[in-house]
Design a protein around this motif. Structure first.
Motif, PDB file in Angstrom:
ATOM      1  N   GLU A  87       0.835  -1.206   0.000  1.00  0.00           N
ATOM      2  CA  GLU A  87       0.000   0.000   0.000  1.00  0.00           C
ATOM      3  C   GLU A  87       0.871   1.258   0.000  1.00  0.00           C
ATOM      4  N   ALA A  88       1.877   1.272   0.858  1.00  0.00           N
ATOM      5  CA  ALA A  88       2.745   2.446   0.945  1.00  0.00           C
ATOM      6  C   ALA A  88       3.545   2.634  -0.338  1.00  0.00           C
ATOM      7  N   ARG A  89       4.007   1.526  -0.902  1.00  0.00           N
ATOM      8  CA  ARG A  89       4.792   1.644  -2.137  1.00  0.00           C
ATOM      9  C   ARG A  89       3.952   2.202  -3.272  1.00  0.00           C
ATOM     10  N   HIS A  90       2.717   1.719  -3.400  1.00  0.00           N
ATOM     11  CA  HIS A  90       1.847   2.264  -4.438  1.00  0.00           C
ATOM     12  C   HIS A  90       1.493   3.717  -4.174  1.00  0.00           C
ATOM     13  N   ALA A  91       1.349   4.080  -2.912  1.00  0.00           N
ATOM     14  CA  ALA A  91       1.068   5.481  -2.589  1.00  0.00           C
ATOM     15  C   ALA A  91       2.235   6.372  -2.986  1.00  0.00           C
ATOM     16  N   CYS A  92       3.456   5.881  -2.777  1.00  0.00           N
ATOM     17  CA  CYS A  92       4.638   6.651  -3.185  1.00  0.00           C
ATOM     18  C   CYS A  92       4.676   6.800  -4.702  1.00  0.00           C
ATOM     19  N   CYS A  93       4.439   5.709  -5.414  1.00  0.00           N
ATOM     20  CA  CYS A  93       4.401   5.780  -6.875  1.00  0.00           C
ATOM     21  C   CYS A  93       3.285   6.705  -7.349  1.00  0.00           C
ATOM     22  N   GLY A  94       2.188   6.695  -6.634  1.00  0.00           N
ATOM     23  CA  GLY A  94       1.088   7.583  -6.997  1.00  0.00           C
ATOM     24  C   GLY A  94       1.484   9.042  -6.910  1.00  0.00           C
ATOM     25  N   ALA A  95       2.181   9.389  -5.837  1.00  0.00           N
ATOM     26  CA  ALA A  95       2.596  10.788  -5.631  1.00  0.00           C
ATOM     27  C   ALA A  95       3.724  11.186  -6.563  1.00  0.00           C
ATOM     28  N   ARG A  96       4.705  10.322  -6.718  1.00  0.00           N
ATOM     29  CA  ARG A  96       5.922  10.687  -7.452  1.00  0.00           C
ATOM     30  C   ARG A  96       5.853  10.410  -8.956  1.00  0.00           C
ATOM     31  N   LYS A  97       4.925   9.523  -9.370  1.00  0.00           N
ATOM     32  CA  LYS A  97       4.896   9.154 -10.774  1.00  0.00           C
ATOM     33  C   LYS A  97       3.533   9.354 -11.436  1.00  0.00           C
ATOM     34  N   LEU A  98       2.468   8.848 -10.806  1.00  0.00           N
ATOM     35  CA  LEU A  98       1.171   8.899 -11.474  1.00  0.00           C
ATOM     36  C   LEU A  98       0.621  10.315 -11.610  1.00  0.00           C
ATOM     37  N   LYS A  99       0.742  11.102 -10.544  1.00  0.00           N
ATOM     38  CA  LYS A  99       0.249  12.482 -10.644  1.00  0.00           C
ATOM     39  C   LYS A  99       1.071  13.310 -11.632  1.00  0.00           C
ATOM     40  N   PRO A 100       2.408  13.224 -11.599  1.00  0.00           N
ATOM     41  CA  PRO A 100       3.185  13.922 -12.632  1.00  0.00           C
ATOM     42  C   PRO A 100       2.886  13.419 -14.048  1.00  0.00           C
ATOM     43  N   LEU A 101       2.623  12.118 -14.197  1.00  0.00           N
ATOM     44  CA  LEU A 101       2.265  11.605 -15.517  1.00  0.00           C
ATOM     45  C   LEU A 101       0.985  12.255 -16.026  1.00  0.00           C
ATOM     46  N   ALA A 102       0.015  12.421 -15.159  1.00  0.00           N
ATOM     47  CA  ALA A 102      -1.244  13.058 -15.562  1.00  0.00           C
ATOM     48  C   ALA A 102      -0.978  14.464 -16.097  1.00  0.00           C
ATOM     49  N   LYS A 103      -0.048  15.171 -15.462  1.00  0.00           N
ATOM     50  CA  LYS A 103       0.316  16.514 -15.954  1.00  0.00           C
ATOM     51  C   LYS A 103       1.011  16.430 -17.306  1.00  0.00           C
ATOM     52  N   ALA A 104       1.905  15.450 -17.453  1.00  0.00           N
ATOM     53  CA  ALA A 104       2.643  15.299 -18.704  1.00  0.00           C
ATOM     54  C   ALA A 104       1.710  14.997 -19.873  1.00  0.00           C
ATOM     55  N   LEU A 105       0.613  14.296 -19.600  1.00  0.00           N
ATOM     56  CA  LEU A 105      -0.297  13.878 -20.667  1.00  0.00           C
ATOM     57  C   LEU A 105      -1.481  14.816 -20.862  1.00  0.00           C
ATOM     58  N   GLU A 106      -1.496  15.929 -20.169  1.00  0.00           N
ATOM     59  CA  GLU A 106      -2.592  16.889 -20.346  1.00  0.00           C
ATOM     60  C   GLU A 106      -2.655  17.359 -21.800  1.00  0.00           C
ATOM     61  N   GLY A 107      -3.821  17.228 -22.398  1.00  0.00           N
ATOM     62  CA  GLY A 107      -4.015  17.672 -23.769  1.00  0.00           C
ATOM     63  C   GLY A 107      -3.516  16.708 -24.826  1.00  0.00           C
ATOM     64  N   ALA A 108      -2.936  15.582 -24.417  1.00  0.00           N
ATOM     65  CA  ALA A 108      -2.396  14.614 -25.383  1.00  0.00           C
ATOM     66  C   ALA A 108      -3.499  13.678 -25.879  1.00  0.00           C
TER      67      ALA A 108
END
Length: 248
Positions: A115-136
């Motif tokens: 759970e903690a590992r996925h939460a870390c990936c969520g904060a450090r990778k998934l949320k930034p990915l959403a920003k990177a893909l905005e408008g794509a």
């Protein structure tokens, strides 16, 4: 709209199969809409970046700078930009998300539970990915079928229902030997960690060198028992219960 994109992705998958890498990327670059390639600076992604840069393709190149990358990975960003005359756009996690994770689990709490590992990936990778893909409308990745059993059926193009775009995997049918040969033939800069036993490189605390005979991704989150462990970038978040229960 979803069914239309799904149909388009299936047709694109058939088109890409008969092309070489340059042809695949040129075809994708010529499609309507914004195409974004997210690179981890791994050897596969360096091959794609080289093709984009050398052929001046209209594909945006981005990376997720998690704040916990190896120094070798961070150094390679600038080297790659200079080598191919491109800009690699960095997307960072928000400090609030990092602080929230640390308060809840501890800065290195990802070792303690899935759970903690996925939460870390969520904060450090998934949320930034959403920003990177905005408008794509097209997301290009370096996924290959040979990377892990979880990726064995990777298509050249597929509909990503979660992000409502078409995901393109132009190296889906390449093996590691072909990747290495292409790098050598084209003087593509690569992460020096690869020759030290790291075929797959993520955040420094979560990546180790692999042992002889281990799969390519065995060094990622090695303390977990699940052979199909992923960070969530390439599997639906709905398939990861701990991400759904996390506030990050």
């Amino acid at each position: 709209m979803a069914s239309q994109l799904e149909t388009t992705a299936k047709a694109l998958n058939r088109q890409l199969e008969g092309l070489d890498l340059a042809g695949r990327l040129a075809l994708v670059a010529g499609l309507d809409g914004k195409a974004v390639f997210t690179t981890s600076l791994g050897i596969e992604d360096q091959v794609i970046t080289a093709e984009i840069g050398l052929n001046r393709l209209s594909i945006e190149v981005s990376t997720l700078d998690t704040g916990r990358l190896f120094k070798e990975t961070s150094d390679l960003i600038g080297e790659t930009e200079e080598r191919f005359g491109i800009e690699i756009i960095r997307f960072h996690p928000s400090q609030n998300d990092i602080d929230d994770f640390a308060a809840r689990f501890g800065m290195n709490g990802f070792y303690e539970s899935v759970e903690a590992r996925h939460a870390c990936c969520g904060a450090r990778k998934l949320k930034p990915l959403a920003k990177a893909l905005e408008g794509a409308s097209i997301w290009i990745t370096g996924l290959r079928r040979g990377q892990s059993g979880n990726r064995a059926d990777t298509p050249f193009a597929e509909f990503d229902a979660e992000r409502n775009l078409i995901k393109v995997n132009p190296l889906a049918d390449w093996d590691l030997e072909a990747i290495r040969a292409h790098v050598a033939d084209n003087a593509v800069p690569v992460n020096p960690l690869h020759v030290r036993g790291y075929p797959s490189i993520g955040c420094e605390p979560c990546t180790r060198a692999i042992k002889p005979g281990e799969p390519e991704r065995a060094g990622r989150w090695w303390w977990e028992n699940d052979e199909k462990r992923e960070c969530g970038l390439h599997v639906p978040e709905t398939a990861i219960p701990s991400l759904n229960s996390s506030s990050l």
